[in-house]
Write an enzyme that holds these catalytic residues in place. Sequence first.
Site, PDB file in Angstrom:
ATOM      1  N   ARG A  16       0.861  -1.184   0.000  1.00  0.00           N
ATOM      2  CA  ARG A  16       0.000   0.000   0.000  1.00  0.00           C
ATOM      3  C   ARG A  16       0.897   1.234   0.000  1.00  0.00           C
ATOM      4  NH1 ARG A  16      -3.636  -2.544  -1.762  1.00  0.00           N
ATOM      5  NH2 ARG A  16      -5.675  -2.938  -0.836  1.00  0.00           N
TER       6      ARG A  16
ATOM      7  N   HIS B  53      -1.553  -0.114  -9.778  1.00  0.00           N
ATOM      8  CA  HIS B  53      -2.256  -1.008  -8.845  1.00  0.00           C
ATOM      9  C   HIS B  53      -2.789  -2.240  -9.574  1.00  0.00           C
ATOM     10  CE1 HIS B  53      -4.447  -1.096  -4.722  1.00  0.00           C
ATOM     11  NE2 HIS B  53      -4.239  -2.328  -5.172  1.00  0.00           N
TER      12      HIS B  53
HETATM   13  P1  NAP Z   1      -1.881 -10.826   5.571  1.00  0.00           P
HETATM   14  O1  NAP Z   1      -1.983 -12.287   5.269  1.00  0.00           O
HETATM   15  O2  NAP Z   1      -2.785 -10.237   6.576  1.00  0.00           O
HETATM   16  O3  NAP Z   1      -0.363 -10.554   5.984  1.00  0.00           O
HETATM   17  C1  NAP Z   1       0.044  -9.321   6.506  1.00  0.00           C
HETATM   18  C2  NAP Z   1       1.450  -9.452   7.044  1.00  0.00           C
HETATM   19  O4  NAP Z   1       1.882  -8.182   7.519  1.00  0.00           O
HETATM   20  C3  NAP Z   1       1.544 -10.427   8.230  1.00  0.00           C
HETATM   21  O5  NAP Z   1       2.771 -11.125   8.184  1.00  0.00           O
HETATM   22  C4  NAP Z   1       1.521  -9.467   9.424  1.00  0.00           C
HETATM   23  O6  NAP Z   1       2.144  -9.952  10.607  1.00  0.00           O
HETATM   24  C5  NAP Z   1       2.309  -8.320   8.872  1.00  0.00           C
HETATM   25  N1  NAP Z   1       2.034  -7.101   9.656  1.00  0.00           N
HETATM   26  C6  NAP Z   1       0.871  -6.439   9.834  1.00  0.00           C
HETATM   27  N2  NAP Z   1       1.041  -5.387  10.671  1.00  0.00           N
HETATM   28  C7  NAP Z   1       2.348  -5.380  11.016  1.00  0.00           C
HETATM   29  C8  NAP Z   1       3.122  -4.568  11.849  1.00  0.00           C
HETATM   30  N3  NAP Z   1       2.595  -3.514  12.502  1.00  0.00           N
HETATM   31  N4  NAP Z   1       4.431  -4.868  11.981  1.00  0.00           N
HETATM   32  C9  NAP Z   1       4.971  -5.920  11.356  1.00  0.00           C
HETATM   33  N5  NAP Z   1       4.283  -6.755  10.531  1.00  0.00           N
HETATM   34  C10 NAP Z   1       2.974  -6.484  10.368  1.00  0.00           C
HETATM   35  O7  NAP Z   1      -2.070  -9.966   4.245  1.00  0.00           O
HETATM   36  P2  NAP Z   1      -1.807 -10.421   2.716  1.00  0.00           P
HETATM   37  O8  NAP Z   1      -2.966 -11.179   2.190  1.00  0.00           O
HETATM   38  O9  NAP Z   1      -0.454 -11.033   2.633  1.00  0.00           O
HETATM   39  O10 NAP Z   1      -1.836  -8.997   1.990  1.00  0.00           O
HETATM   40  C11 NAP Z   1      -0.892  -7.986   2.324  1.00  0.00           C
HETATM   41  C12 NAP Z   1      -1.289  -6.682   1.657  1.00  0.00           C
HETATM   42  O11 NAP Z   1      -1.040  -6.757   0.249  1.00  0.00           O
HETATM   43  C13 NAP Z   1      -2.771  -6.329   1.736  1.00  0.00           C
HETATM   44  O12 NAP Z   1      -3.105  -5.760   2.987  1.00  0.00           O
HETATM   45  C14 NAP Z   1      -2.910  -5.341   0.605  1.00  0.00           C
HETATM   46  O13 NAP Z   1      -2.657  -4.036   1.126  1.00  0.00           O
HETATM   47  C15 NAP Z   1      -1.792  -5.719  -0.362  1.00  0.00           C
HETATM   48  N6  NAP Z   1      -2.303  -6.203  -1.666  1.00  0.00           N
HETATM   49  C16 NAP Z   1      -1.977  -5.511  -2.776  1.00  0.00           C
HETATM   50  C17 NAP Z   1      -2.417  -5.955  -4.031  1.00  0.00           C
HETATM   51  C18 NAP Z   1      -2.020  -5.230  -5.289  1.00  0.00           C
HETATM   52  O14 NAP Z   1      -2.519  -5.552  -6.363  1.00  0.00           O
HETATM   53  N7  NAP Z   1      -1.114  -4.277  -5.220  1.00  0.00           N
HETATM   54  C19 NAP Z   1      -3.199  -7.119  -4.120  1.00  0.00           C
HETATM   55  C20 NAP Z   1      -3.520  -7.786  -2.947  1.00  0.00           C
HETATM   56  C21 NAP Z   1      -3.075  -7.326  -1.718  1.00  0.00           C
HETATM   57  P3  NAP Z   1       1.553 -11.218  11.390  1.00  0.00           P
HETATM   58  O15 NAP Z   1       1.914 -12.407  10.524  1.00  0.00           O
HETATM   59  O16 NAP Z   1       2.318 -11.195  12.676  1.00  0.00           O
HETATM   60  O17 NAP Z   1       0.086 -11.001  11.520  1.00  0.00           O
END
Ligand code: NAP
Length: 310
Positions: free
Chosen positions: A225, A273
């Site tokens: 993001r 995006h």
């Molecule tokens: P997820 O499964 O919820 O994983 C998020 C990761 O970030 C987890 O490892 C989490 O830690 C870590 N995290 C969250 N807050 C943190 C903090 N304060 N300090 C350190 N680590 C932290 O999410 P995901 O499905 O992988 O998706 C990640 C992001 O990708 C989404 O939120 C979205 O913004 C982005 N995205 C972008 C696109 C695009 O097309 N550009 C598409 C899809 C998603 P824990 O493991 O300890 O919970």
Amino acid sequence: MLKVLFSAAPERWDEYRAPLANAFVEAGLTVDLARDHRPEDVDYIVFAPNGPVKDFSPFVRTKAVMSLWAGVETVVDNPTLTQPLCRMVDDSLTDGMIEWVVGHTMRHHLGMDAHIHAQDGVWRNTIYPPVAAHRPVTVLGIGALGAACGQALVQLGFPVTGWSRSPKAVPEIVCEHGDDGLRRALTDAQIVVLLLPQTPETEDILNVERLDLLADGAFVINPGRGPLIDDDALLAALDAGKVTGATLDVFRVEPLPADHPYWAHPNVTVTPHIASSTRPETASVVIARNIARCEAGQRLLHVVDRGLGY
Ligand code: NAP
């Protein structure tokens, strides 16, 4: 019969209508899927932030809101949302992200741009990239997407360090967490991939101080993001040569304004995006199976923690 409301951008209806209907049947559910149910009749909402539903309070019998998006930062703080919110976790979304991250990592790793932009008859054969084993990569966020991308990079030979909020064990990735872990993860990293959610804790996580920890000439890849990066700090690091290149897919303001310095910077690639999008066929199966779990009295999967914001 369950009533499921589809509340996403209008153009999505034609893409999702048949895949959702098929997935409900395959999951053994009898569903009336529509865009115009009365709120008080709705059992589940298939939701995207750009759809019509902004106020969840009339949905008094709704058991869960099923997000079509992985990122939920625009809805997680909605005070009217009292129902469980499930974010999108889907193999096709993950596969798309792996391909985008691996592609841009390899582009920077191999220095492809130098040759693509130098088709001028000059035989430049003195610069070799290191092999992947000598190119440390750090992935900030090792959840559904970050862990899969990190493991794909490990398969190519990169040493990968991942960073998360809580302690984690992801096979083949060196896992760090917490403030000290972030420092260790970023120190001397040559490529940084940001796959954190947008929360108050992650805003500006890549700031002046942390950019300074990276190896000189590092690359930054952000499909997470926009607010994860302090834009002024990154632009300064690019101008100083501390960061050699950046591929950025997400921004504080989207579409990225045409006069934003990222567009004009020679060492920045802006992608609009598109790193990975939710695919109707597979996402519909994920939603239908999760609703079937709920109807069977099982725990919903991928429920967002409102307190943490993701
Ligand atoms: P997820 O499964 O919820 O994983 C998020 C990761 O970030 C987890 O490892 C989490 O830690 C870590 N995290 C969250 N807050 C943190 C903090 N304060 N300090 C350190 N680590 C932290 O999410 P995901 O499905 O992988 O998706 C990640 C992001 O990708 C989404 O939120 C979205 O913004 C982005 N995205 C972008 C696109 C695009 O097309 N550009 C598409 C899809 C998603 P824990 O493991 O300890 O919970």
